[in-house]
Design a protein around this motif. Structure first.
Motif, PDB file in Angstrom:
ATOM      1  N   SER A  67     -32.145  10.522   8.802  1.00 14.50           N
ATOM      2  CA  SER A  67     -31.399   9.985   7.668  1.00 14.50           C
ATOM      3  C   SER A  67     -29.896  10.180   7.843  1.00 14.50           C
ATOM      4  CB  SER A  67     -31.875  10.610   6.352  1.00 14.50           C
ATOM      5  OG  SER A  67     -31.739  12.009   6.386  1.00 14.50           O
ATOM      6  N   ILE A  68     -29.496  11.281   8.434  1.00 14.67           N
ATOM      7  CA  ILE A  68     -28.063  11.500   8.657  1.00 14.67           C
ATOM      8  C   ILE A  68     -27.573  10.632   9.809  1.00 14.67           C
ATOM      9  CG2 ILE A  68     -26.329  13.199   9.328  1.00 14.67           C
ATOM     10  CD1 ILE A  68     -28.051  15.242   7.733  1.00 14.67           C
ATOM     11  N   ALA A  69     -28.375  10.487  10.845  1.00 12.74           N
ATOM     12  CA  ALA A  69     -27.987   9.642  11.985  1.00 12.74           C
ATOM     13  C   ALA A  69     -27.696   8.224  11.522  1.00 12.74           C
ATOM     14  CB  ALA A  69     -29.087   9.644  13.044  1.00 12.74           C
ATOM     15  N   GLY A  70     -28.412   7.747  10.528  1.00 18.26           N
ATOM     16  CA  GLY A  70     -28.223   6.404  10.021  1.00 18.26           C
ATOM     17  C   GLY A  70     -26.873   6.166   9.360  1.00 18.26           C
ATOM     18  N   ARG A  71     -26.129   7.222   9.095  1.00 15.70           N
ATOM     19  CA  ARG A  71     -24.813   7.101   8.463  1.00 15.70           C
ATOM     20  C   ARG A  71     -23.697   6.863   9.480  1.00 15.70           C
ATOM     21  NH1 ARG A  71     -25.282   7.801   2.755  1.00 15.70           N
ATOM     22  NH2 ARG A  71     -27.496   8.228   2.528  1.00 15.70           N
ATOM     23  N   PHE A  72     -24.026   6.946  10.753  1.00 15.23           N
ATOM     24  CA  PHE A  72     -23.021   6.796  11.810  1.00 15.23           C
ATOM     25  C   PHE A  72     -23.393   5.588  12.660  1.00 15.23           C
ATOM     26  CE2 PHE A  72     -22.923  11.182  10.536  1.00 15.23           C
ATOM     27  CZ  PHE A  72     -21.562  11.452  10.459  1.00 15.23           C
ATOM     28  N   ASN A  73     -22.776   4.463  12.372  1.00 14.45           N
ATOM     29  CA  ASN A  73     -23.158   3.210  13.021  1.00 14.45           C
ATOM     30  C   ASN A  73     -22.793   3.140  14.490  1.00 14.45           C
ATOM     31  OD1 ASN A  73     -24.239   2.195  10.644  1.00 14.45           O
ATOM     32  ND2 ASN A  73     -22.246   1.441   9.970  1.00 14.45           N
ATOM     33  N   ASN A  74     -21.638   3.641  14.874  1.00 13.40           N
ATOM     34  CA  ASN A  74     -21.162   3.443  16.235  1.00 13.40           C
ATOM     35  C   ASN A  74     -20.941   4.727  17.013  1.00 13.40           C
ATOM     36  OD1 ASN A  74     -21.046   0.587  15.919  1.00 13.40           O
ATOM     37  ND2 ASN A  74     -19.188   0.866  14.732  1.00 13.40           N
ATOM     38  N   ALA A  75     -21.154   5.857  16.393  1.00 14.03           N
ATOM     39  CA  ALA A  75     -20.896   7.131  17.062  1.00 14.03           C
ATOM     40  C   ALA A  75     -21.993   7.447  18.080  1.00 14.03           C
ATOM     41  CB  ALA A  75     -20.810   8.256  16.031  1.00 14.03           C
ATOM     42  N   LEU A  76     -21.660   8.284  19.033  1.00 12.92           N
ATOM     43  CA  LEU A  76     -22.651   8.857  19.933  1.00 12.92           C
ATOM     44  C   LEU A  76     -23.243  10.053  19.195  1.00 12.92           C
ATOM     45  CD1 LEU A  76     -20.542   8.686  23.195  1.00 12.92           C
ATOM     46  CD2 LEU A  76     -22.474   7.222  22.583  1.00 12.92           C
ATOM     47  N   LEU A  77     -24.563  10.117  19.123  1.00 10.95           N
ATOM     48  CA  LEU A  77     -25.231  11.118  18.307  1.00 10.95           C
ATOM     49  C   LEU A  77     -26.005  12.099  19.169  1.00 10.95           C
ATOM     50  CD1 LEU A  77     -26.595   8.624  15.656  1.00 10.95           C
ATOM     51  CD2 LEU A  77     -24.636  10.147  15.394  1.00 10.95           C
ATOM     52  N   VAL A  78     -25.917  13.374  18.823  1.00 13.70           N
ATOM     53  CA  VAL A  78     -26.603  14.430  19.564  1.00 13.70           C
ATOM     54  C   VAL A  78     -27.375  15.276  18.559  1.00 13.70           C
ATOM     55  CG1 VAL A  78     -26.351  16.413  21.098  1.00 13.70           C
ATOM     56  CG2 VAL A  78     -24.717  14.507  21.240  1.00 13.70           C
ATOM     57  N   HIS A  79     -28.701  15.292  18.679  1.00 16.09           N
ATOM     58  CA  HIS A  79     -29.434  16.235  17.839  1.00 16.09           C
ATOM     59  C   HIS A  79     -29.802  17.448  18.677  1.00 16.09           C
ATOM     60  CE1 HIS A  79     -33.710  15.944  18.950  1.00 16.09           C
ATOM     61  NE2 HIS A  79     -33.687  14.609  18.851  1.00 16.09           N
ATOM     62  N   CYS A  80     -30.059  18.544  18.001  1.00 21.06           N
ATOM     63  CA  CYS A  80     -30.222  19.836  18.679  1.00 21.06           C
ATOM     64  C   CYS A  80     -31.615  20.415  18.481  1.00 21.06           C
ATOM     65  CB  CYS A  80     -29.158  20.804  18.173  1.00 21.06           C
ATOM     66  SG  CYS A  80     -27.480  20.213  18.411  1.00 21.06           S
ATOM     67  N   SER A  81     -32.583  19.562  18.244  1.00 22.77           N
ATOM     68  CA  SER A  81     -33.954  20.000  18.009  1.00 22.77           C
ATOM     69  C   SER A  81     -34.744  19.990  19.303  1.00 22.77           C
ATOM     70  CB  SER A  81     -34.623  19.057  17.001  1.00 22.77           C
ATOM     71  OG  SER A  81     -36.007  19.326  16.925  1.00 22.77           O
ATOM     72  N   GLY A  82     -35.473  21.049  19.537  1.00 17.34           N
ATOM     73  CA  GLY A  82     -36.332  21.084  20.713  1.00 17.34           C
ATOM     74  C   GLY A  82     -37.598  20.272  20.536  1.00 17.34           C
TER      75      GLY A  82
END
Length: 161
Positions: A67-82
């Motif tokens: 849901s948070i990733a959906g707020r950033f249309n053009n950014a490079l996204l990195v999640h930290c979950s294993g």
């Protein structure tokens, strides 16, 4: 100096340490609470960001990543979950950077020996993250989804016994 603007979403244990890691490697960061992003709150710093030139670390609970990733249309996204798949992020704009470490907010620790597992489709983002985190830790390993899940399972089992 990195050409990217680094942003951390989250205010918990991992976000606290990520900010210190990046700052120690010469990168300044902007930090925002995840509930601010979800509620539509935007400070001047957030509004002025060039999302086309951002690397956004989603240091949030696993169930909040999409849901948070959906707020950033053009950014490079990195999640930290294993345990979460890279596929929950937009294709060719996402990465998983998972530190195999338990963090406690406010407790300083040496970052040089923390193992980081990196899974990434974008060569540009992979290069940037490898370059940056190799300055923080002596162990940054690129991997594939199956290997990362095996390492995650082993880490969970070793913590429970």
């Amino acid at each position: 100096m990195s050409e990217f603007q680094y942003v951390i979403i989250g205010r918990g244990n991992l976000a606290w340490h990520l900010q210190r890691m990046l700052n120690s490697s010469g990168i300044s960061t902007s930090v925002f609470k995840s509930d601010w992003i979800l509620s539509g709150f935007s400070s001047g710093d957030y509004k002025s960001m060039d999302h086309n030139n951002c690397i956004v670390f989603l240091a949030v609970r696993d169930d909040g990543i999409e849901s948070i990733a959906g707020r950033f249309n053009n950014a490079l996204l990195v999640h930290c979950s294993g345990s979460k798949s890279l596929n929950i992020l937009p294709r060719n704009r996402g990465a998983v950077l998972w530190p195999i470490q338990t963090f406690i907010k406010g407790v300083e620790m040496p970052y040089g020996n923390i193992p980081f597992i990196l899974e990434c489709e974008s060569s540009e983002l992979r290069f940037e993250l490898l370059d940056r985190f190799s300055k923080i830790s002596s162990f940054v390993q690129c991997t594939d989804p199956v290997s990362r899940m095996k390492v995650h399972l082993a880490a969970v089992l070793s913590q429970n016994f």
